[in-house]
Design an enzyme around this catalytic site. Structure first.
Site, PDB file in Angstrom:
ATOM      1  CB  SER A 147     -23.417   8.771  34.442  1.00  0.00           C
ATOM      2  OG  SER A 147     -22.836   9.102  35.682  1.00  0.00           O
ATOM      3  CE1 TYR A 160     -23.458  14.377  33.501  1.00  0.00           C
ATOM      4  CE2 TYR A 160     -23.598  12.867  35.350  1.00  0.00           C
ATOM      5  CZ  TYR A 160     -23.040  13.228  34.143  1.00  0.00           C
ATOM      6  OH  TYR A 160     -22.077  12.437  33.560  1.00  0.00           O
TER       7      TYR A 160
HETATM    8  P1  NAD Z   1     -15.680  16.363  28.194  1.00  0.00           P
HETATM    9  O1  NAD Z   1     -16.137  17.697  28.683  1.00  0.00           O
HETATM   10  O2  NAD Z   1     -14.245  16.001  28.272  1.00  0.00           O
HETATM   11  O3  NAD Z   1     -16.135  16.150  26.673  1.00  0.00           O
HETATM   12  C1  NAD Z   1     -17.416  16.473  26.256  1.00  0.00           C
HETATM   13  C2  NAD Z   1     -17.498  16.403  24.742  1.00  0.00           C
HETATM   14  O4  NAD Z   1     -18.835  16.768  24.387  1.00  0.00           O
HETATM   15  C3  NAD Z   1     -16.559  17.385  24.018  1.00  0.00           C
HETATM   16  O5  NAD Z   1     -16.073  16.771  22.843  1.00  0.00           O
HETATM   17  C4  NAD Z   1     -17.485  18.534  23.627  1.00  0.00           C
HETATM   18  O6  NAD Z   1     -17.082  19.177  22.441  1.00  0.00           O
HETATM   19  C5  NAD Z   1     -18.803  17.803  23.418  1.00  0.00           C
HETATM   20  N1  NAD Z   1     -19.947  18.684  23.598  1.00  0.00           N
HETATM   21  C6  NAD Z   1     -20.347  19.333  24.716  1.00  0.00           C
HETATM   22  N2  NAD Z   1     -21.426  20.095  24.445  1.00  0.00           N
HETATM   23  C7  NAD Z   1     -21.718  19.914  23.131  1.00  0.00           C
HETATM   24  C8  NAD Z   1     -22.708  20.445  22.247  1.00  0.00           C
HETATM   25  N3  NAD Z   1     -23.623  21.343  22.638  1.00  0.00           N
HETATM   26  N4  NAD Z   1     -22.701  20.035  20.966  1.00  0.00           N
HETATM   27  C9  NAD Z   1     -21.770  19.166  20.530  1.00  0.00           C
HETATM   28  N5  NAD Z   1     -20.807  18.636  21.304  1.00  0.00           N
HETATM   29  C10 NAD Z   1     -20.785  19.014  22.593  1.00  0.00           C
HETATM   30  O7  NAD Z   1     -16.596  15.324  28.982  1.00  0.00           O
HETATM   31  P2  NAD Z   1     -16.374  13.788  29.373  1.00  0.00           P
HETATM   32  O8  NAD Z   1     -16.106  13.733  30.821  1.00  0.00           O
HETATM   33  O9  NAD Z   1     -15.461  13.102  28.433  1.00  0.00           O
HETATM   34  O10 NAD Z   1     -17.870  13.248  29.195  1.00  0.00           O
HETATM   35  C11 NAD Z   1     -18.277  12.481  28.079  1.00  0.00           C
HETATM   36  C12 NAD Z   1     -19.556  11.741  28.441  1.00  0.00           C
HETATM   37  O11 NAD Z   1     -19.305  10.837  29.511  1.00  0.00           O
HETATM   38  C13 NAD Z   1     -20.686  12.663  28.916  1.00  0.00           C
HETATM   39  O12 NAD Z   1     -21.924  12.176  28.438  1.00  0.00           O
HETATM   40  C14 NAD Z   1     -20.623  12.524  30.425  1.00  0.00           C
HETATM   41  O13 NAD Z   1     -21.837  12.803  31.030  1.00  0.00           O
HETATM   42  C15 NAD Z   1     -20.242  11.059  30.538  1.00  0.00           C
HETATM   43  N6  NAD Z   1     -19.635  10.690  31.810  1.00  0.00           N
HETATM   44  C16 NAD Z   1     -18.489  11.285  32.233  1.00  0.00           C
HETATM   45  C17 NAD Z   1     -17.928  10.886  33.432  1.00  0.00           C
HETATM   46  C18 NAD Z   1     -16.646  11.470  33.936  1.00  0.00           C
HETATM   47  O14 NAD Z   1     -16.277  11.148  35.090  1.00  0.00           O
HETATM   48  N7  NAD Z   1     -15.905  12.256  33.166  1.00  0.00           N
HETATM   49  C19 NAD Z   1     -18.538   9.887  34.216  1.00  0.00           C
HETATM   50  C20 NAD Z   1     -19.715   9.325  33.741  1.00  0.00           C
HETATM   51  C21 NAD Z   1     -20.260   9.715  32.546  1.00  0.00           C
END
Ligand code: NAD
Length: 265
Positions: A147, A160
């Protein structure tokens, strides 16, 4: 990018039923990789999503349900993936992650543990499990989704930020260990993408300030991004595909920002 850039390669994208993970899985399916989709949902719940992914260029799209907050869940995910994808895993994308926001003095310890287990310990356990096979075959790719918070702090996000700084540190250490083996380890560092993880924070801001969701979205983005623009999951997916291709083979140990300029500040 060639439609079959990753033909013959197998990939596991953790947390690929939603958000960024789904965008990444889509780009791997379009690049012709054999794909393992993963999430917490039952297979019947994700059937339409799997059907859509199967309509692209992947020769095979499978699904595993596993809670990776435990070591047993991580082991189950790796063993099912390897057996369903033809006894090898070439590419691991450590994407699954969660967020919980609170000031440090109010941060519940069990939430800290959950963030660390899912965002940091699971990528370690999964990398540890797949690296020996990659070393044996002399080829492999670890792509970790860090991130902008792998490089910056933000209020209410101590767990986080710690987990995402940790992922970047782990990736850099693995990159040195795997130098010269045909295996690479890199971290993509996204800015904000419009996913459930972020929209929950936007909703909270709208409620706290008594403003519309649209106004909260702009406020939220402009606090970090120079423009009120979200990073697109499909662009992050294309980035992961590039790192997994032969052309990406000399990128190792990198922290690769796709954050609309956030971390240039
Ligand atoms: P999201 O909530 O849309 O998706 C998260 C996914 O992780 C889902 O498929 C969920 O089923 C899975 N998950 C969560 N807990 C779990 C567990 N205990 N076991 C198995 N699967 C699990 O989130 P997102 O925004 O798409 O985030 C995806 C990644 O990107 C994360 O690592 C997040 O930190 C990172 N990220 C997101 C952003 C953002 O702005 N959305 C920015 C930077 C980094």
């Amino acid at each position: 990018m060639s439609a079959l850039l990753l033909s013959g390669k197998s990939v596991l994208v953790t947390g690929s039923t939603s958000g960024i993970g789904l965008g990444i899985a889509t780009q791997f399916a379009k690049a012709g990789a054999t794909l393992m989709v993963h999430g917490l949902e039952g297979e019947d719940q994700v059937a339409p999503l799997l059907a859509k992914l199967r309509s692209f260029s992947s020769p095979k799209v499978s699904y595993t349900q596993a809670d990776i907050s435990s070591e047993a869940g991580c082991s189950k995910l790796v063993s099912e993936t390897v057996s369903k994808l033809g006894n090898k895993l070439d590419i691991l994308v450590n994407n699954a992650g969660i967020q919980y926001t609170a000031r440090t003095e109010d941060y519940p310890s069990e939430r800290w543990d959950a963030v660390m287990r899912i965002n940091l310990t699971a990528p370690f356990l999964l990398s540890k499990a797949v690296l020996p096979g990659m070393y044996d075959r002399g080829w492999g790719r670890l792509v970790h989704i860090g991130s902008a918070h792998s490089m910056r702090g933000s209020v209410n996000k101590s767990a986080y930020c710690a987990s995402k700084h940790g992922v970047l540190g782990m990736s850099r250490a693995i990159a040195l260990e795997c130098a010269g083996t045909g295996v690479t380890s890199n971290t993509i560092c996204p800015g904000f993408a419009e996913t459930p993880l972020v929209l929950k924070q936007v909703d909270k801001l709208a409620e706290e300030r008594g403003i519309s969701k649209e106004a909260a979205k702009n406020l939220f983005l402009l606090d970090k991004h120079p423009t009120a623009e979200f990073v697109k999951p499909e662009n992050l997916g294309a980035f992961a595909v590039f790192l997994s291709s032969e052309a990406g083979g000399q990128v190792n140990g990198a922290a690769l920002s796709m954050d609309v300029g956030w971390t240039t500040r």
